[in-house]
Design a protein around this motif. Structure first.
Motif, mmCIF file in Angstrom:
data_model
loop_
_atom_site.group_PDB
_atom_site.id
_atom_site.type_symbol
_atom_site.label_atom_id
_atom_site.label_comp_id
_atom_site.label_asym_id
_atom_site.label_seq_id
_atom_site.Cartn_x
_atom_site.Cartn_y
_atom_site.Cartn_z
ATOM 1 N N SER A 250 0.920 -1.276 0.002
ATOM 2 C CA SER A 250 0.097 -0.001 0.057
ATOM 3 C C SER A 250 0.842 1.275 -0.149
ATOM 4 O O SER A 250 0.356 2.370 -0.292
ATOM 5 C CB SER A 250 -0.921 -0.084 1.312
ATOM 6 O OG SER A 250 -0.238 0.164 2.580
ATOM 7 N N LEU A 251 2.192 1.140 0.309
ATOM 8 C CA LEU A 251 2.868 2.131 0.392
ATOM 9 C C LEU A 251 3.991 2.228 -0.489
ATOM 10 O O LEU A 251 4.804 3.360 -0.838
ATOM 11 C CB LEU A 251 3.794 2.153 1.894
ATOM 12 C CG LEU A 251 2.905 2.393 3.280
ATOM 13 C CD1 LEU A 251 3.746 2.109 4.377
ATOM 14 C CD2 LEU A 251 2.317 3.973 3.264
ATOM 15 N N LEU A 260 8.701 4.927 5.700
ATOM 16 C CA LEU A 260 7.486 5.168 6.216
ATOM 17 C C LEU A 260 6.889 3.975 6.884
ATOM 18 O O LEU A 260 6.446 4.043 8.144
ATOM 19 C CB LEU A 260 6.844 5.636 5.133
ATOM 20 C CG LEU A 260 6.809 6.913 4.241
ATOM 21 C CD1 LEU A 260 5.886 7.147 3.217
ATOM 22 C CD2 LEU A 260 6.629 8.070 5.557
ATOM 23 N N PHE A 261 7.384 2.761 6.476
ATOM 24 C CA PHE A 261 6.525 1.560 6.880
ATOM 25 C C PHE A 261 7.405 1.200 8.176
ATOM 26 O O PHE A 261 6.805 0.856 9.410
ATOM 27 C CB PHE A 261 6.902 0.352 5.998
ATOM 28 C CG PHE A 261 6.997 -1.015 6.517
ATOM 29 C CD1 PHE A 261 5.308 -1.512 6.682
ATOM 30 C CD2 PHE A 261 7.996 -1.708 6.931
ATOM 31 C CE1 PHE A 261 5.340 -2.767 7.291
ATOM 32 C CE2 PHE A 261 7.884 -3.119 7.533
ATOM 33 C CZ PHE A 261 6.566 -3.431 7.702
ATOM 34 N N LYS A 265 7.095 1.337 13.338
ATOM 35 C CA LYS A 265 7.532 -0.098 14.580
ATOM 36 C C LYS A 265 8.829 0.438 15.315
ATOM 37 O O LYS A 265 9.115 0.352 16.363
ATOM 38 C CB LYS A 265 7.453 -1.248 14.022
ATOM 39 C CG LYS A 265 6.026 -1.671 13.257
ATOM 40 C CD LYS A 265 6.382 -3.193 12.805
ATOM 41 C CE LYS A 265 4.874 -3.621 12.191
ATOM 42 N NZ LYS A 265 5.274 -4.946 11.910
ATOM 43 N N GLY A 266 9.889 0.871 14.359
ATOM 44 C CA GLY A 266 11.237 0.943 14.725
ATOM 45 C C GLY A 266 12.094 -0.053 14.158
ATOM 46 O O GLY A 266 11.224 -1.354 14.344
#
Length: 326
Positions: A250-251, A260-261, A265-266
């Protein structure tokens, strides 16, 4: 090793001087009464009186450590049973419920939470990141804000969370437990929750409060649940993979899409969720990116891992199991 319990009985009366309130639920459109009950909060206990098959039933819910100590950080001890029954009697009197004083221990259980405080050597987030890869028959839920992982199915729950952090969020509990902002957050709390009377009877082969007040039984239940979730680690990794692949896709058309993904979460949490399995991570990246781009991101993740990994494997899950079994 006991936290929340919920008991019920049909053998009770209400004194004239009581503290119950009346609650009615109606259909907004028709005004028809859908349900009604009497309830009472005593501060450390909660009472409900409801009709069940034409008979009145009383339900009493309380945290045993709060009854005994005013906070849930401390654990009830096996020898605390008499003090617990006395504390329950105080709550019943406060609410205005009249029962035989000898009846508390023989009341059936409709919910029971077995618990254990486990002191940990490393950051609680490290343990939760590993536990999150496990499953309990259905998907788990994770809250990093409260540092909690919850595993659940239709009738039971198994959870691990930062107990000191939870106590800090309550001024009343903090004062009672002697906890302040500088108190180290090094207690991982495990709880095994059986959520209805049928589950208690089927799982524990016990029915009454005194029968369930068994600390060897509590230890065995916590260990059984822990072993169950750890055995199912592969199932949860598959769920992580499917969700992450869909998110990456989706990104994909956005600039710096992988960053961005990963920023949600890191990198440490992302790697922990995949058990540092770079073959699996490569497979994930190839679902969204061309080979060259995927290998570029994989190289950066490996570099981060090399720079930040600990000198030796901590064996965190084994550490938790040994402490639960002690």
């Amino acid at each position: 090793m006991l936290d929340t319990v919920k008991l019920f009985t049909k053998e009770f009366d209400i004194s004239k001087a009581n503290n119950f309130q009346h609650s009615i639920t109606t259909n907004f459109a028709t005004g028809e009464v859908k349900s009604e009950k009497l309830f009472c909060n005593t501060g450390t206990g909660h009472f409900d009186i409801m009709n069940n098959g034409g008979e009145r039933q009383l339900f009493f819910t309380a945290s045993v450590p709060k009854l005994l100590y005013g906070n849930s950080l401390r654990e009830a001890q096996e020898q605390d049973i008499d003090r617990t029954l006395q504390a329950m009697d105080v709550q019943f009197r406060k609410a205005g419920v009249v029962v035989d004083k000898e009846a508390y221990g023989s009341m059936p259980v409709s919910r029971i939470d077995y618990c254990r405080n486990v002191p940990v050597q490393h950051s609680i987030v490290d343990y939760l990141a590993l536990l999150r890869n496990c499953s309990f028959g259905r998907r788990n839920r994770t809250s990093w804000k409260t540092e909690t992982v919850l595993f659940f199915n239709g009738s039971q729950e198994f959870t691990a969370y930062n107990k000191v952090l939870e106590v800090k969020s309550s001024p009343v509990q903090s004062l009672a437990a002697g906890v302040n902002a500088s108190t180290p957050e090094n207690i991982l709390r495990f709880e095994s929750r059986l959520k209805n009377a049928e589950t208690v009877k089927r799982t524990l082969h016990r029915r009454t409060f005194l029968e369930c007040w068994n600390f060897q039984l509590a230890k065995e239940k916590l260990l059984s649940d822990f072993d169950t979730i750890v055995q199912n680690v592969g199932q949860q990794l598959e769920l992580n993979f499917m969700e992450d692949s869909e998110k990456l896709l989706s990104l994909r058309d956005k600039r710096n899409s992988f960053f961005l993904f990963i920023s949600e979460k890191g990198i440490p949490l992302f790697l922990a969720q995949y058990n540092n399995d770079f073959e699996l991570i490569k497979k994930l990246l190839l679902t969204a990116y061309q080979r060259r781009q995927a290998f570029y991101y994989l190289k950066q993740l490996k570099q981060f891992y090399a720079e930040h990994r600990t000198p030796q494997d901590r064996h965190l899950l084994q550490e938790l199991r040994e402490k639960l079994a002690s």
